[in-house]
Design a protein around this motif. Structure first.
Motif, short mmCIF file in Angstrom:
data_model
loop_
_atom_site.label_atom_id
_atom_site.label_comp_id
_atom_site.label_asym_id
_atom_site.label_seq_id
_atom_site.Cartn_x
_atom_site.Cartn_y
_atom_site.Cartn_z
N LEU A 11 0.82 -1.07 -0.02
CA LEU A 11 -0.03 0.06 0.10
C LEU A 11 0.81 1.19 -0.23
CD1 LEU A 11 -2.64 1.27 0.36
CD2 LEU A 11 -2.50 1.09 2.70
N ILE A 12 0.72 2.17 -0.87
CA ILE A 12 1.16 3.48 -0.91
C ILE A 12 0.00 4.40 -0.24
CG2 ILE A 12 2.25 5.38 -2.15
CD1 ILE A 12 3.54 3.51 -3.93
N LEU A 13 0.49 4.87 0.71
CA LEU A 13 -0.65 6.12 1.47
C LEU A 13 -0.28 7.34 1.00
CD1 LEU A 13 -3.10 6.09 3.14
CD2 LEU A 13 -1.47 6.34 5.22
N THR A 14 -1.09 8.01 0.40
CA THR A 14 -0.81 9.53 0.19
C THR A 14 -2.00 10.34 0.26
OG1 THR A 14 -0.19 10.77 -1.73
CG2 THR A 14 -1.32 8.83 -2.21
N SER A 15 -1.76 11.95 0.02
CA SER A 15 -2.80 12.43 -0.11
C SER A 15 -3.12 12.85 -1.42
CB SER A 15 -2.50 13.98 0.64
OG SER A 15 -1.59 14.71 -0.09
N ASN A 16 -4.09 13.51 -1.81
CA ASN A 16 -4.30 13.86 -3.32
C ASN A 16 -3.68 14.89 -3.88
OD1 ASN A 16 -7.33 12.45 -2.35
ND2 ASN A 16 -6.72 11.94 -4.33
N PHE A 17 -2.83 15.53 -3.15
CA PHE A 17 -2.18 16.88 -3.46
C PHE A 17 -0.91 16.97 -2.69
CE2 PHE A 17 -0.69 21.29 -3.55
CZ PHE A 17 -0.83 21.34 -5.05
N GLY A 18 0.15 17.11 -3.44
CA GLY A 18 1.42 17.76 -2.94
C GLY A 18 2.40 16.53 -2.64
N PRO A 43 -7.36 10.09 0.04
CA PRO A 43 -8.61 10.34 0.77
C PRO A 43 -9.82 10.37 -0.41
CG PRO A 43 -7.02 12.02 1.22
CD PRO A 43 -6.31 10.88 0.58
N GLU A 44 -9.50 10.62 -1.64
CA GLU A 44 -10.31 10.83 -2.59
C GLU A 44 -10.00 10.13 -4.15
OE1 GLU A 44 -11.14 14.86 -3.29
OE2 GLU A 44 -11.30 15.57 -1.18
N ALA A 45 -11.19 9.64 -4.57
CA ALA A 45 -10.81 8.77 -6.00
C ALA A 45 -10.53 9.86 -6.72
CB ALA A 45 -11.98 8.12 -6.35
N GLY A 46 -9.79 9.27 -8.03
CA GLY A 46 -9.13 10.18 -8.86
C GLY A 46 -7.82 9.90 -8.98
N LEU A 51 4.00 17.13 -6.62
CA LEU A 51 4.72 18.18 -6.94
C LEU A 51 6.33 17.74 -7.12
CD1 LEU A 51 3.24 20.77 -4.42
CD2 LEU A 51 2.98 20.76 -6.89
N GLN A 52 7.08 18.61 -7.89
CA GLN A 52 8.61 18.34 -7.88
C GLN A 52 9.20 19.16 -6.90
OE1 GLN A 52 10.07 18.48 -12.02
NE2 GLN A 52 8.32 16.75 -12.60
N ARG A 53 9.98 18.89 -6.02
CA ARG A 53 10.66 19.56 -4.84
C ARG A 53 9.73 20.48 -4.38
NH1 ARG A 53 15.22 16.66 -4.00
NH2 ARG A 53 16.20 16.08 -6.20
N ASP A 54 8.49 20.01 -4.12
CA ASP A 54 7.45 21.03 -3.46
C ASP A 54 7.13 22.14 -4.35
OD1 ASP A 54 6.96 19.33 -1.42
OD2 ASP A 54 8.67 20.12 -0.13
N ARG A 55 7.58 22.44 -5.67
CA ARG A 55 7.32 23.66 -6.17
C ARG A 55 6.47 23.56 -7.51
NH1 ARG A 55 12.35 24.12 -3.97
NH2 ARG A 55 12.64 25.81 -2.40
N GLU A 56 7.09 22.66 -8.44
CA GLU A 56 6.62 22.47 -9.74
C GLU A 56 5.53 21.37 -10.04
OE1 GLU A 56 7.24 24.97 -12.12
OE2 GLU A 56 8.50 25.89 -10.66
N PRO A 57 4.41 21.63 -10.54
CA PRO A 57 3.64 20.47 -10.74
C PRO A 57 4.44 19.20 -11.55
CG PRO A 57 2.48 22.53 -11.53
CD PRO A 57 4.12 22.75 -11.39
N THR A 84 6.09 17.95 1.36
CA THR A 84 5.77 18.50 2.55
C THR A 84 4.33 18.77 2.72
OG1 THR A 84 7.98 19.97 2.10
CG2 THR A 84 6.09 20.85 3.84
N LEU A 85 3.50 19.04 1.58
CA LEU A 85 1.90 19.43 1.51
C LEU A 85 1.50 17.93 1.83
CD1 LEU A 85 1.72 21.73 -1.07
CD2 LEU A 85 1.59 22.28 1.38
N ASN A 86 2.06 17.04 1.16
CA ASN A 86 1.44 15.69 1.42
C ASN A 86 1.65 15.24 2.89
OD1 ASN A 86 0.63 12.80 0.91
ND2 ASN A 86 2.66 12.39 1.30
N ALA A 87 2.72 15.20 3.44
CA ALA A 87 2.83 14.90 4.83
C ALA A 87 2.38 15.64 5.78
CB ALA A 87 4.50 14.70 5.09
N ASP A 88 2.18 16.71 5.63
CA ASP A 88 1.63 17.62 6.48
C ASP A 88 0.15 17.50 6.63
OD1 ASP A 88 1.46 19.90 8.55
OD2 ASP A 88 0.65 20.94 6.91
N THR A 89 -0.59 17.07 5.42
CA THR A 89 -2.02 16.81 5.17
C THR A 89 -2.25 15.32 6.02
OG1 THR A 89 -2.30 17.99 3.26
CG2 THR A 89 -3.86 16.25 3.67
#
Length: 184
Positions: A11-18, A43-46, A51-57, A84-89
């Motif tokens: 299982l790879i557990l992740t947020s949907n952004f970041g 958390p959500e389907a889709g 992000l690359q290095r927390d900056r670029e899409p 950073t955003l993923n882990a913080d979420t």
């Protein structure tokens, strides 16, 4: 690579952004190449907007399932990519916390890279463990009772489950190798 992980589910557990692009794509590809069934749960389907290095899409990664439907008994290991955003979420998400605690309580490997060890802090799983991370969260891990070390990968077997941690995308080869070795 041979099918050394055939019959294993990771299982790879992740947020949907970041989520850091390389920290989800590299383990996903390497573990599948090793023969594992790899499930990306968010958390959500889709999809996961990375992000690359927390900056670029970065590239979008398809989500296989929502993580509130996943049970620890159905997986052989858990991988927590950084960003950073993923882990913080994730560290603030009680469902993610419960799932991580459940996998660890079942004695299954938990692997976290970069900022993902923040979730280990929130779940109490850093306490008493030797681990590594991106250096900017060192103080958080030490304050949570962990012993932080600056190595590309750290494997700690001291608390009933194997904990694999790594620092940055530069360490991904060693990180995924440690995951594969834990499941052989």
């Amino acid at each position: 690579m041979t099918s050394t992980l055939e019959g294993r589910t990771i299982l790879i557990l992740t947020s949907n952004f970041g989520t850091e692009t390389d920290e989800i794509q590299h383990p996903l590809a390497a573990l599948r190449e090793a023969g594992a069934q790899v499930i990306v749960a968010a958390p959500e389907a889709g999809s996961v907007a990375t992000l690359q290095r927390d900056r670029e899409p970065g590239a979008d990664v398809p989500v296989d399932t929502v993580y509130d439907t996943v049970k620890a008994k159905d997986v052989d290991a858990l991988v927590l990519p950084g960003g950073t955003l993923n882990a913080d979420t994730l560290r603030a998400d009680e469902t993610a916390q419960f799932l991580v605690r459940s996998v660890a309580a079942a004695g299954k490997p938990v692997a976290a890279i970069c900022h993902a060890p923040w979730l280990l802090v929130e779940t109490g799983l850093a306490n008493g463990r030797t681990l590594t991370s991106v250096p900017t969260i060192r103080t958080d891990l030490v304050n949570a009772g962990g012993e932080w070390t600056d190595q590309e990968v750290v494997v700690d077997d001291t608390a009933g489950f194997r904990l694999i941690t790594s620092r940055t995308p530069d360490d991904l080869d060693a990180f995924t190798t440690a995951i594969i070795e834990a499941l052989r």
